[in-house]
Each structure stands twice: as C-alpha cells, then as structure tokens.
Scaffold this active site. Sequence first.
Site, PDB file in Angstrom:
ATOM      1  CG  ASP A  43      -0.476  -0.168   2.510  1.00  0.00           C
ATOM      2  OD1 ASP A  43       0.824   0.083   2.571  1.00  0.00           O
ATOM      3  OD2 ASP A  43      -1.222  -0.107   3.609  1.00  0.00           O
ATOM      4  CB  SER A  44       4.759   1.741  -0.156  1.00  0.00           C
ATOM      5  OG  SER A  44       4.853   0.656  -0.981  1.00  0.00           O
ATOM      6  CG  ASP A  82       0.279  -4.108   2.033  1.00  0.00           C
ATOM      7  OD1 ASP A  82       0.034  -4.758   3.082  1.00  0.00           O
ATOM      8  OD2 ASP A  82       1.064  -3.043   2.015  1.00  0.00           O
ATOM      9  CE  LYS A 110       3.132  -5.767   3.777  1.00  0.00           C
ATOM     10  NZ  LYS A 110       2.485  -4.652   4.602  1.00  0.00           N
ATOM     11  CD  GLU A 112       0.592  -1.460   7.971  1.00  0.00           C
ATOM     12  OE1 GLU A 112       0.708  -1.533   6.819  1.00  0.00           O
ATOM     13  OE2 GLU A 112       0.618  -0.521   8.547  1.00  0.00           O
ATOM     14  CD  GLU A 174       7.827  -0.599   7.685  1.00  0.00           C
ATOM     15  OE1 GLU A 174       6.879  -1.237   7.338  1.00  0.00           O
ATOM     16  OE2 GLU A 174       8.077   0.570   7.104  1.00  0.00           O
TER      17      GLU A 174
HETATM   18  O1  KIV Z   1       3.475  -1.038   1.640  1.00  0.00           O
HETATM   19  C1  KIV Z   1       4.573  -1.429   1.638  1.00  0.00           C
HETATM   20  O2  KIV Z   1       5.433  -1.244   0.654  1.00  0.00           O
HETATM   21  C2  KIV Z   1       5.053  -2.418   2.619  1.00  0.00           C
HETATM   22  C3  KIV Z   1       6.505  -2.428   3.065  1.00  0.00           C
HETATM   23  C4  KIV Z   1       7.366  -1.370   3.497  1.00  0.00           C
HETATM   24  C5  KIV Z   1       6.926  -3.927   3.753  1.00  0.00           C
HETATM   25  O3  KIV Z   1       4.361  -2.585   3.546  1.00  0.00           O
END
Ligand code: KIV
Length: 248
Positions: A43-44, A82, A110, A112, A174
């Site tokens: 989600d970055s 994510d 993933k 969080e 992280e």
């Molecule tokens: O969203 C992302 O890129 C991430 C990484 C920082 C692990 O969660």
Amino acid sequence: MLSPEQIKEKKTAGKKISMITAYDFAFAQMAENAGIDQILVGDSLANTMLGYKKTSDIGMEEMLIFVGAVCRGAPNTHVVADMPFLSDKDPQTAYDNARRFMDLGASSVKIEGNPVGVREFLISKGIPVCAHHGLLPQTAKDFHQKGKTEEEARNIVADAKASDNMGCFEIVLEHIPESLGTLITNQVSAATIGIGGGKFTDGQVLVMHDALGMHLGKNPPFATKFANIYDAAVEGFRKYIEAVNEKL
Ligand code: KIV
C-alpha cells in the site's frame, strides 16, 4: 512460482528470500525477469504511485487495479497483495477483500498489525497470510524505529509469535533493531522478511522507488539505492525533447 511452503523451506535451508515492491505491469515484468522471489504490491503505492500523503489514503478499489497489473506482469512470481487500511477491519470483510486479490492471481495477502480474528480466519479459509509487525505505517504516529524500549520489544516479539502460531507463513518486520529482528527470526518457524530489521532476517524487502532511485526525496536510513532511475529518466526525457525540437 514459490509457494508459501517453499518460502518456509528456504528459511529452513538457510537460503535468503528476496522481496521487492512493484506496482505495475512493466516493473513486475522486470522484477520477475531478474529472478526476484516475491513481489509485494504494497500500500506504499499510495505514496509512490499516487502521490497521496499516507498509506491509509488508498482503498480496495485502487489496490485491485495495481494487484491485477502486477499479476499480469509477473505470472510466475509469488505476488503478495497488501490489505489496505480497514479492508481487514473484521474477519468476513477481510476474507471478501482478500478473495478479490487471490482471484486476480495473488499468491498471498499481507496484514498489518493485529486486527482481531482476521489472520486465523483467512488461514482457515485457505488464504496464505504474511503478517507485518514493528513499524506499522497505516496507523503509526511517527516513523521512528520501533522496539527500542523493553516493553515495545516484548510486544513485537509477542505479536510475531502469535502470527507464527496462527500459521502465517511469513512475517514482515519493519524498522526494528537488528537484535530484535534476529531474536524473532530464531524463535518463529515463519520466514521473516526485514525492512530495516537488520541483516539476519530470513529475507529482505525494499520499496522499489527507494531501491531503484526513483524519487528525489531521502531514502529511509535502511534503504540502499541500487540504481538511479530518476536521473536516467530525466536524461531520456531531455534527449527526447531535444530531438523533437530539432524535428527528430
Ligand atoms: O506497503 C509496503 O510497501 C510495505 C513495505 C514497507 C513492507 O508494507
């Protein structure tokens, strides 16, 4: 394509796992061509691709477009999708959203932090889950290293162990001290993937824009730059503009 089991086998065999974020068809193709083990559609992308201020600014509908593009670009690579902020707010919502990613070709999702009941519900429904502990950008108040106090460190270890016991095949760690990354790696059967978690996690992940030098901003302290795409692209654009002005 590496299955979750094969990723855990790499840990057992002492082999490192390479993960990079990618968000579109072209870069997913390049990462697959280079032989990356896993691509994270993080989600970055809210920041790197869409220019939003926070990762929590992106929602499911936008994420789906990018996950689909990456799966088409890297059909032979394990793609981790994510789960964006609140898309995993309860087990059923998380399952419905995760299913949409899996139907596009993602190999896992993933999650969080510790949304109540979510990781175990997805795993019970056959969806492989990568956990994410330490610094949690979706909810973080600051981006300083986590786990520096004894209490914070204890909580991160407990979170990682809980994810492991639930059956998460992988855990992103992280921005935590190297000693903590090492301790967790030695105490869980899941593969640990560090981003600022020290050298001794089972694998590493970086945000593509940091790793390939695709922005003008400063990289986080743990992110090495392996290429300078920003300068190469500006140079290419300049040459093109010159050629157009000279009528090619
Ligand atoms: O969203 C992302 O890129 C991430 C990484 C920082 C692990 O969660």
